[in-house]
Design a protein around this motif. Structure first.
Motif, PDB file in Angstrom:
ATOM      1  N   THR A 185      32.683  44.802  36.808  1.00 40.91           N
ATOM      2  CA  THR A 185      33.929  45.035  37.548  1.00 40.91           C
ATOM      3  C   THR A 185      33.919  44.284  38.867  1.00 40.91           C
ATOM      4  N   ASP A 232      35.777  42.959  29.075  1.00 40.48           N
ATOM      5  CA  ASP A 232      35.903  43.228  27.647  1.00 40.48           C
ATOM      6  C   ASP A 232      34.946  44.335  27.204  1.00 40.48           C
ATOM      7  N   ARG A 270      40.846  45.632  32.915  1.00 41.50           N
ATOM      8  CA  ARG A 270      40.325  46.139  31.635  1.00 41.50           C
ATOM      9  C   ARG A 270      40.223  45.023  30.595  1.00 41.50           C
ATOM     10  N   ARG A 271      41.196  44.131  30.583  1.00 36.78           N
ATOM     11  CA  ARG A 271      41.125  42.991  29.654  1.00 36.78           C
ATOM     12  C   ARG A 271      40.000  42.038  30.054  1.00 36.78           C
ATOM     13  N   ARG A 272      39.814  41.851  31.347  1.00 38.52           N
ATOM     14  CA  ARG A 272      38.787  40.925  31.834  1.00 38.52           C
ATOM     15  C   ARG A 272      37.378  41.444  31.540  1.00 38.52           C
ATOM     16  N   ASN A 288      45.057  47.205  34.078  1.00 39.05           N
ATOM     17  CA  ASN A 288      45.012  46.658  32.719  1.00 39.05           C
ATOM     18  C   ASN A 288      44.513  45.217  32.691  1.00 39.05           C
ATOM     19  N   GLU A 289      44.800  44.452  33.737  1.00 41.88           N
ATOM     20  CA  GLU A 289      44.246  43.097  33.823  1.00 41.88           C
ATOM     21  C   GLU A 289      42.724  43.163  33.928  1.00 41.88           C
ATOM     22  N   SER A 291      36.047  51.056  28.281  1.00 43.85           N
ATOM     23  CA  SER A 291      37.135  51.982  27.954  1.00 43.85           C
ATOM     24  C   SER A 291      37.945  52.273  29.210  1.00 43.85           C
ATOM     25  N   GLU A 292      39.136  52.765  29.000  1.00 40.35           N
ATOM     26  CA  GLU A 292      39.993  53.123  30.129  1.00 40.35           C
ATOM     27  C   GLU A 292      39.303  54.167  31.001  1.00 40.35           C
TER      28      GLU A 292
END
Length: 130
Positions: free
Chosen positions: A36, A55, A51-53, A48-49, A58-59
């Motif tokens: 992170t 990989d 979270r996509r980065r 969400n960006e 989980s949320e």
């Protein structure tokens, strides 16, 4: 709230069980904390960006990680007063310093993965081909 002057007099030792620096180190070096911080080094990101980065996170884990990093003063959460709500995450100056050091380690590991994979192969062969 704790008196910040009293913190100045403390000697922190991460190897001591009671040292509060140990939990911060865990937040920084844990799987999701390090990734992170590394992801936020280049730019601020929405949840969400991010979270996509990062990989595979989980949320729930990303949310917990961000809360811990924010509490430790590494990440700044900025809620924008717009509709729909927008929340951006960015590194604090301390977070940038830590992320920079982590990225050095990440680049070192990535650059030496051929050696790591070869070492793993030798290790597994010596122990019966795991």
């Amino acid at each position: 709230m704790a008196d910040t002057d009293s913190f100045d007099r403390l000697a922190f030792d991460v190897f001591s069980r009671e040292c509060p620096s140990r939990s911060t180190l865990e937040h920084v070096t844990g799987r999701w904390g390090g990734l992170t911080l590394g992801a936020l080094y280049e730019e601020s990101l929405r949840f969400n960006e991010l979270r996509r980065r990062v990989d595979g996170v989980s949320e729930k884990m990303l949310s917990q990680t961000l809360h811990a990093l924010e509490r430790d003063g590494l990440v700044l959460r900025e809620a924008q007063p717009v509709n729909p709500p927008r929340v951006d995450y960015e590194l604090t100056p301390f977070g940038r310093e830590v992320a920079e050091k982590l990225l050095g380690l990440i680049h070192c590991v990535e650059g030496r993965m051929d050696e790591v994979l070869a070492a793993r192969s030798r290790y597994d062969e010596a122990r019966g081909g795991r």
